[in-house]
Scaffold this motif. Structure first.
Motif, mmCIF file in Angstrom:
data_model
loop_
_atom_site.group_PDB
_atom_site.id
_atom_site.type_symbol
_atom_site.label_atom_id
_atom_site.label_comp_id
_atom_site.label_asym_id
_atom_site.label_seq_id
_atom_site.Cartn_x
_atom_site.Cartn_y
_atom_site.Cartn_z
ATOM 1 N N LYS A 73 0.819 -1.226 0.000
ATOM 2 C CA LYS A 73 0.000 0.000 0.000
ATOM 3 C C LYS A 73 0.846 1.267 0.000
ATOM 4 N N GLU A 90 -15.292 5.367 -6.438
ATOM 5 C CA GLU A 90 -14.432 6.374 -5.807
ATOM 6 C C GLU A 90 -13.152 6.585 -6.597
ATOM 7 N N VAL A 91 -12.549 5.484 -7.022
ATOM 8 C CA VAL A 91 -11.306 5.580 -7.792
ATOM 9 C C VAL A 91 -11.561 6.280 -9.119
ATOM 10 N N GLU A 136 -3.518 4.376 -1.716
ATOM 11 C CA GLU A 136 -4.182 5.681 -1.709
ATOM 12 C C GLU A 136 -4.709 5.985 -3.099
ATOM 13 N N LEU A 137 -5.699 6.855 -3.172
ATOM 14 C CA LEU A 137 -6.258 7.203 -4.472
ATOM 15 C C LEU A 137 -5.208 7.796 -5.399
ATOM 16 N N GLU A 161 -11.816 -0.480 1.314
ATOM 17 C CA GLU A 161 -11.146 0.797 1.555
ATOM 18 C C GLU A 161 -11.517 1.836 0.502
ATOM 19 N N PHE A 162 -11.637 1.385 -0.729
ATOM 20 C CA PHE A 162 -12.126 2.232 -1.812
ATOM 21 C C PHE A 162 -13.121 1.433 -2.629
ATOM 22 N N SER A 163 -14.076 2.137 -3.229
ATOM 23 C CA SER A 163 -14.939 1.493 -4.207
ATOM 24 C C SER A 163 -14.402 1.811 -5.598
ATOM 25 N N VAL A 173 -7.437 -3.225 -1.389
ATOM 26 C CA VAL A 173 -8.173 -1.973 -1.164
ATOM 27 C C VAL A 173 -9.615 -2.079 -1.639
ATOM 28 N N PHE A 174 -9.859 -2.960 -2.618
ATOM 29 C CA PHE A 174 -11.225 -3.204 -3.079
ATOM 30 C C PHE A 174 -11.901 -4.297 -2.251
ATOM 31 N N TYR A 183 -12.283 10.027 -8.668
ATOM 32 C CA TYR A 183 -11.033 10.729 -8.355
ATOM 33 C C TYR A 183 -10.214 10.957 -9.619
#
Length: 252
Positions: free
Chosen positions: A180, A238-239, A207-208, A233-235, A228-229, A242
């Protein structure tokens, strides 16, 4: 600008999705079909399933996974692990996979890439590369799920593989995998600059901004991520949002 792809990766062992760090310390992340259905609903661009122990275990589970996902998931997916012949490729494609990923088998029998491309088209042939840094701007190819060093230079290998028929490179940094701390930008950029086919960057998303960095600075065509998926942690949205807000062309 070409549309960039966001691809969840599902590492499968004994019929379950697992995730570790630097290829070790595996922990359970769920059922492959259920995760695939979730990513389909979230509008991932593609999926990748990798049977990470298939070099020395039976592959039957992955055929079942392919058939199950093909009946319930509507985005393209790639399957790799334990595929050693054109007949194995045919079996997976008939089970529902859209592409075949070769790693260990391609290193041990490079002509398999050529045979697969001739039979099914190079768009079906994905070369999966597990690379570890061994010097300044130098990376070595590993096989057997990152267990076995080959002494093969990564840059020489990807160029040869593309010449043989690989239509895409799935590039995993063993140094960055699961940390990460971000993708390996120098490795990804070095490969992207040497081949004429799309490069999927893998290993290190946390992180994004990491997705943006490897797509822009690393010149990747797609980004692959797992933990992360899997652990929320992120969808996917979201990615993509961004990236879109930073000027990267993605499918929303």
């Amino acid at each position: 600008m070409y549309t960039k792809r966001i691809i969840p990766c599902l590492d499968v062992k004994n019929g379950r999705v697992v995730k570790g760090t630097n290829f070790v310390g595996l922990r359970d992340a769920g059922d492959p079909t259920e995760l695939a259905k979730r990513y389909d609903l979230e509008r991932a661009d593609e999926l990748v399933f990798l049977d990470i122990t298939a070099s020395y275990e039976e592959r039957k589970t992955m055929v079942d996974v392919a058939e199950s996902c093909a009946s319930q998931v509507f985005i393209p997916f790639t399957i790799g692990g334990g595929i050693k012949s054109v007949e194995d490729m045919r079996t997976m494609l008939h089970a529902g996979a859209d592409k075949i990923a070769l790693n260990t088998a391609a290193v041990q029998n490079p002509e398999l890439l050529q045979k697969g491309a001739e039979k099914f088209g190079r768009q079906c042939m994905v070369l999966a590369v597990d690379a570890k840094r061994v010097g300044e701007e130098k990376w070595e190819v590993f096989i057997h799920g990152g267990r076995t060093p080959t002494g093969i230079d990564c840059m020489e290998w990807v160029q040869r593989a593309v010449a043989l028929g690989a239509g895409e490179i799935l590039l995993t940094s063993m140094d960055a995998d699961g940390t990460k701390n971000g993708y390996d930008i120098p490795l990804t950029r070095a490969v992207s600059e040497r081949v004429s086919v799309p490069v999927i960057a893998s290993g290190g998303a946390g992180e994004l901004s990491h997705f943006y960095d490897v797509l822009i600075d690393g010149k990747a065509d797609a980004v692959l991520a797992a933990s992360v998926f899997h652990y929320g942690e992120f969808s996917i949205r979201e990615v993509k949002t961004y990236l879109k807000n930073r000027g990267v062309e993605v499918r929303l």
